[in-house]
Design a protein around this motif. Sequence first.
Motif, PDB file in Angstrom:
ATOM      1  N   ILE A  36     -70.791 -91.283   7.325  1.00  0.00           N
ATOM      2  CA  ILE A  36     -69.231 -91.691   7.961  1.00  0.00           C
ATOM      3  C   ILE A  36     -69.142 -91.042   9.452  1.00  0.00           C
ATOM      4  N   SER A  37     -68.624 -92.060  10.201  1.00  0.00           N
ATOM      5  CA  SER A  37     -68.302 -91.407  11.677  1.00  0.00           C
ATOM      6  C   SER A  37     -66.791 -91.930  12.027  1.00  0.00           C
ATOM      7  N   ASN A  38     -66.173 -90.768  12.742  1.00  0.00           N
ATOM      8  CA  ASN A  38     -64.933 -90.954  13.302  1.00  0.00           C
ATOM      9  C   ASN A  38     -65.088 -91.852  14.748  1.00  0.00           C
ATOM     10  N   SER A  51     -82.468 -96.135   8.107  1.00  0.00           N
ATOM     11  CA  SER A  51     -82.842 -95.439   6.989  1.00  0.00           C
ATOM     12  C   SER A  51     -82.329 -96.181   5.754  1.00  0.00           C
ATOM     13  N   GLY A  52     -81.732 -97.359   6.033  1.00  0.00           N
ATOM     14  CA  GLY A  52     -80.890 -97.882   4.732  1.00  0.00           C
ATOM     15  C   GLY A  52     -79.878 -97.188   4.218  1.00  0.00           C
ATOM     16  N   ILE A  53     -79.200 -96.386   4.741  1.00  0.00           N
ATOM     17  CA  ILE A  53     -78.014 -95.600   4.379  1.00  0.00           C
ATOM     18  C   ILE A  53     -76.780 -96.537   4.744  1.00  0.00           C
ATOM     19  N   ALA A  54     -75.999 -96.590   3.925  1.00  0.00           N
ATOM     20  CA  ALA A  54     -74.503 -97.350   4.143  1.00  0.00           C
ATOM     21  C   ALA A  54     -73.698 -96.488   5.233  1.00  0.00           C
ATOM     22  N   THR A  55     -73.307 -97.116   6.187  1.00  0.00           N
ATOM     23  CA  THR A  55     -72.558 -96.529   7.339  1.00  0.00           C
ATOM     24  C   THR A  55     -71.149 -97.153   7.313  1.00  0.00           C
ATOM     25  N   VAL A  56     -70.117 -96.069   7.680  1.00  0.00           N
ATOM     26  CA  VAL A  56     -68.756 -96.343   7.661  1.00  0.00           C
ATOM     27  C   VAL A  56     -68.059 -95.658   9.089  1.00  0.00           C
ATOM     28  N   VAL A  57     -67.318 -96.429   9.610  1.00  0.00           N
ATOM     29  CA  VAL A  57     -66.643 -96.061  10.918  1.00  0.00           C
ATOM     30  C   VAL A  57     -65.246 -95.998  10.643  1.00  0.00           C
ATOM     31  N   ILE A  58     -64.482 -94.784  10.737  1.00  0.00           N
ATOM     32  CA  ILE A  58     -63.153 -94.493  10.589  1.00  0.00           C
ATOM     33  C   ILE A  58     -62.729 -93.984  11.809  1.00  0.00           C
ATOM     34  N   GLU A  59     -62.153 -94.574  12.816  1.00  0.00           N
ATOM     35  CA  GLU A  59     -61.846 -94.180  14.131  1.00  0.00           C
ATOM     36  C   GLU A  59     -60.540 -93.240  14.120  1.00  0.00           C
ATOM     37  N   SER A  60     -60.830 -92.107  14.326  1.00  0.00           N
ATOM     38  CA  SER A  60     -59.795 -91.099  14.327  1.00  0.00           C
ATOM     39  C   SER A  60     -58.641 -91.229  15.513  1.00  0.00           C
ATOM     40  N   LYS A  61     -59.188 -91.636  16.562  1.00  0.00           N
ATOM     41  CA  LYS A  61     -58.367 -91.796  17.832  1.00  0.00           C
ATOM     42  C   LYS A  61     -56.986 -92.317  17.482  1.00  0.00           C
ATOM     43  N   PRO A  62     -56.888 -93.466  16.844  1.00  0.00           N
ATOM     44  CA  PRO A  62     -55.675 -94.103  16.539  1.00  0.00           C
ATOM     45  C   PRO A  62     -54.604 -93.463  15.757  1.00  0.00           C
ATOM     46  N   PHE A  63     -55.207 -92.266  15.067  1.00  0.00           N
ATOM     47  CA  PHE A  63     -54.384 -91.524  14.032  1.00  0.00           C
ATOM     48  C   PHE A  63     -53.626 -90.428  14.881  1.00  0.00           C
ATOM     49  N   GLY A  64     -54.147 -90.214  16.153  1.00  0.00           N
ATOM     50  CA  GLY A  64     -53.695 -89.018  17.036  1.00  0.00           C
ATOM     51  C   GLY A  64     -53.616 -87.772  16.341  1.00  0.00           C
ATOM     52  N   ALA A  68     -53.743 -86.006   8.341  1.00  0.00           N
ATOM     53  CA  ALA A  68     -53.486 -86.479   6.885  1.00  0.00           C
ATOM     54  C   ALA A  68     -53.430 -88.008   6.749  1.00  0.00           C
ATOM     55  N   GLY A  69     -53.037 -88.721   7.865  1.00  0.00           N
ATOM     56  CA  GLY A  69     -53.159 -89.983   7.720  1.00  0.00           C
ATOM     57  C   GLY A  69     -54.710 -90.519   7.710  1.00  0.00           C
ATOM     58  N   PHE A  70     -55.510 -89.893   8.543  1.00  0.00           N
ATOM     59  CA  PHE A  70     -56.933 -89.945   8.759  1.00  0.00           C
ATOM     60  C   PHE A  70     -57.828 -89.705   7.597  1.00  0.00           C
ATOM     61  N   GLU A  71     -57.288 -88.546   6.882  1.00  0.00           N
ATOM     62  CA  GLU A  71     -57.912 -88.075   5.772  1.00  0.00           C
ATOM     63  C   GLU A  71     -57.775 -89.099   4.431  1.00  0.00           C
ATOM     64  N   ALA A  72     -56.554 -89.654   4.452  1.00  0.00           N
ATOM     65  CA  ALA A  72     -56.438 -90.442   3.275  1.00  0.00           C
ATOM     66  C   ALA A  72     -57.312 -91.874   3.410  1.00  0.00           C
ATOM     67  N   VAL A  73     -57.520 -92.170   4.538  1.00  0.00           N
ATOM     68  CA  VAL A  73     -58.571 -93.369   4.803  1.00  0.00           C
ATOM     69  C   VAL A  73     -59.975 -92.866   4.101  1.00  0.00           C
ATOM     70  N   LEU A  94     -60.884 -81.482  12.864  1.00  0.00           N
ATOM     71  CA  LEU A  94     -60.515 -80.753  12.339  1.00  0.00           C
ATOM     72  C   LEU A  94     -59.882 -81.274  10.947  1.00  0.00           C
ATOM     73  N   PHE A  95     -59.914 -80.310   9.529  1.00  0.00           N
ATOM     74  CA  PHE A  95     -59.325 -81.019   8.520  1.00  0.00           C
ATOM     75  C   PHE A  95     -57.964 -80.217   8.015  1.00  0.00           C
ATOM     76  N   THR A  96     -57.189 -80.755   7.565  1.00  0.00           N
ATOM     77  CA  THR A  96     -55.918 -80.193   6.783  1.00  0.00           C
ATOM     78  C   THR A  96     -56.617 -79.194   5.732  1.00  0.00           C
ATOM     79  N   ALA A  97     -55.726 -78.094   5.520  1.00  0.00           N
ATOM     80  CA  ALA A  97     -55.878 -77.382   4.501  1.00  0.00           C
ATOM     81  C   ALA A  97     -56.191 -78.043   3.094  1.00  0.00           C
TER      82      ALA A  97
END
Length: 217
Positions: A36-38, A51-64, A68-73, A94-97
Amino acid sequence: MKRRVAILISGRGSNMAALIDAAKAADFPAEIVAVISNRADAAGLQKAAASGIATVVIESKPFGKDRAGFEAVLQRSLEQHKVDLICLGGFMRLFTAEFVQRWYGKMLNIHPSLLPSFPGLDPHGQALQAGVKLSGATVHFVIPETDAGPIVMQGAVMVGDDDTPETLSQRILGIEHRIYPEALRLLASGKLRLEGNVCQVAGGTDRDGTLISPLTV
């Protein structure tokens, strides 16, 4: 049953590739089920897909600043892939506590210094400025404080008088690629236990080993 692992990246995915290669072994106790990449332009995504691994993109920039909103996705994606463990591989966010607490004891990171020395940015420059004779890399559990979680594994290299941040970084990268898969192996095998701020290895034995630099005659 093998533990299901997601690797989180933001860039080239150097340590990601080392983890994927290690997990190809039949006796490795974990399987990489998602990368998973931001950032959509992270070079590591192509390596993972090849390598046959599933990839996911969750762009973090739109979340500013809405972590918490990014982490929910992100959490929904982790649940969709039935992830048991997380490895951070150059994940520049960085992650929330709250998120860290949810994954406490199940999320690893690697940092290119012998923690607790030289956390944060430019650890190689910090090491050279301090004049240390040994540096290296550390795999640790993730806690809310940056580069401060319980240490799982470390590897060291000697620092030369003619080293630059670039040359030191390159040698330490080789250490990173060796210790990160081994740390994941220990975690996925259930051999790690946390006692307060200290990580213990089940069945570990004391070794009479030293590493001294500079070498003396």
